[in-house]
Enzyme design. Structure first.
Site, PDB file in Angstrom:
ATOM      1  N   SER A 108     -33.610  -5.794 -47.649  1.00  0.00           N
ATOM      2  CA  SER A 108     -32.578  -5.074 -48.391  1.00  0.00           C
ATOM      3  C   SER A 108     -33.012  -4.954 -49.842  1.00  0.00           C
ATOM      4  O   SER A 108     -33.775  -5.799 -50.345  1.00  0.00           O
ATOM      5  CB  SER A 108     -31.246  -5.827 -48.322  1.00  0.00           C
ATOM      6  OG  SER A 108     -30.331  -5.324 -49.282  1.00  0.00           O
ATOM      7  N   TYR A 133     -27.524 -14.593 -50.032  1.00  0.00           N
ATOM      8  CA  TYR A 133     -27.919 -13.384 -49.293  1.00  0.00           C
ATOM      9  C   TYR A 133     -29.190 -12.788 -49.891  1.00  0.00           C
ATOM     10  O   TYR A 133     -30.140 -12.467 -49.165  1.00  0.00           O
ATOM     11  CB  TYR A 133     -26.791 -12.347 -49.309  1.00  0.00           C
ATOM     12  CG  TYR A 133     -27.166 -11.053 -48.607  1.00  0.00           C
ATOM     13  CD1 TYR A 133     -27.355 -11.023 -47.228  1.00  0.00           C
ATOM     14  CD2 TYR A 133     -27.345  -9.866 -49.321  1.00  0.00           C
ATOM     15  CE1 TYR A 133     -27.713  -9.851 -46.571  1.00  0.00           C
ATOM     16  CE2 TYR A 133     -27.702  -8.687 -48.681  1.00  0.00           C
ATOM     17  CZ  TYR A 133     -27.883  -8.693 -47.307  1.00  0.00           C
ATOM     18  OH  TYR A 133     -28.250  -7.521 -46.658  1.00  0.00           O
TER      19      TYR A 133
END
Length: 250
Positions: A108, A133
């Site tokens: 990501s 994350y």
């Protein structure tokens, strides 16, 4: 297809068969938060499949409340990195025998806000769900970089991918204000079909045959963070991952 929820897997399998006309699709139970499940899945693939030409490491959890996997890893680093690291390790011999072959790690753009905390990889001293994350997504890029180097000359190439901001259940743990923000930017987000395009591109594009270890977005090579290009950090993360998973992978 390796899937955690077999009810959803069955529905997806039927939809794919209907849309593609391909009857030769199999789904098996795979929980990336449990090394026992990963080992059982890998054993089934190794015994039942003659080759694996493309491995897409696509499972993910995002900004979830603090929790631990069955093996005691913080959930985001455990599922997003450790689970895929172990699965790839267990399938790598079959993949090498299947060349040309490709491994795609879905990361990501959030990796750009991440750092690897080697002293507290499981966020036990303090937990910020967004930082955890980003750390896990940075780990995906570093894993791609290290794996590509180790597989140089084998006929197996490796790619890290930013799929875009995709409309999936990955958003389910976002806070109220974050959910509202996502609704506002929805017109510029991607559908799951659109979000899959860069992964597909890295899986099959002939022009990427000699490329390996790079990061891609919108079906093109993209820049990643400076930390994501740190070979020393990549190797230290590799060593820590092997130690925590109790495996030897040189």
């Amino acid at each position: 297809m390796g899937c955690r929820d077999m009810e959803k897997a069955d529905a997806a399998l039927k939809e794919i068969i209907k849309l593609s006309g391909n009857q030769n699709i199999i789904s098996k139970k795979l929980d990336l938060a449990d090394s026992k499940s990963i080992k059982e899945f890998a054993q089934a693939v190794n015994s039942e499949e003659k080759q694996v030409n493309i491995l897409i490491n696509n499972a993910g959890v995002m900004v979830c409340p603090y929790g631990k996997t069955a093996d005691g890893f913080e959930m985001q680093i455990g599922v997003n990195h450790m689970g895929h690291f172990l699965l790839t390790f267990l399938l790598i011999d079959l993949i090498k025998r299947s060349t040309p072959a490709r491994i795609i790690n879905v990361s990501s753009m959030a990796h750009k806000w991440g750092n690897i905390n080697l002293d507290d990889i499981n966020s036990e001293k303090s937990y910020d769900k967004s930082k955890a994350y980003s750390q896990s997504k940075l780990a995906n890029v570093l894993f791609t970089r290290s794996l590509a180097k180790k597989l140089q000359g084998t006929g197996v190439t490796v790619y890290a991918v930013h799929p875009g901001v995709v409309q999936t259940e990955l958003w389910r743990h976002l806070s109220g204000p974050q959910q509202a923000a996502m609704c506002l930017i929805r017109p510029i987000t991607k559908t799951p079909v659109q979000g899959a395009q860069t992964t597909i591109y890295c899986s099959v594009a002939p022009e990427l045959e000699t490329e390996t270890g790079k990061y891609y977005s919108d079906c093109a090579s993209a820049s990643c963070s400076n930390v994501a290009m740190d070979d020393d950090m990549a190797q230290r993360l590799w060593d820590l991952s092997c130690q925590m998973l109790n495996i030897m992978w040189d």
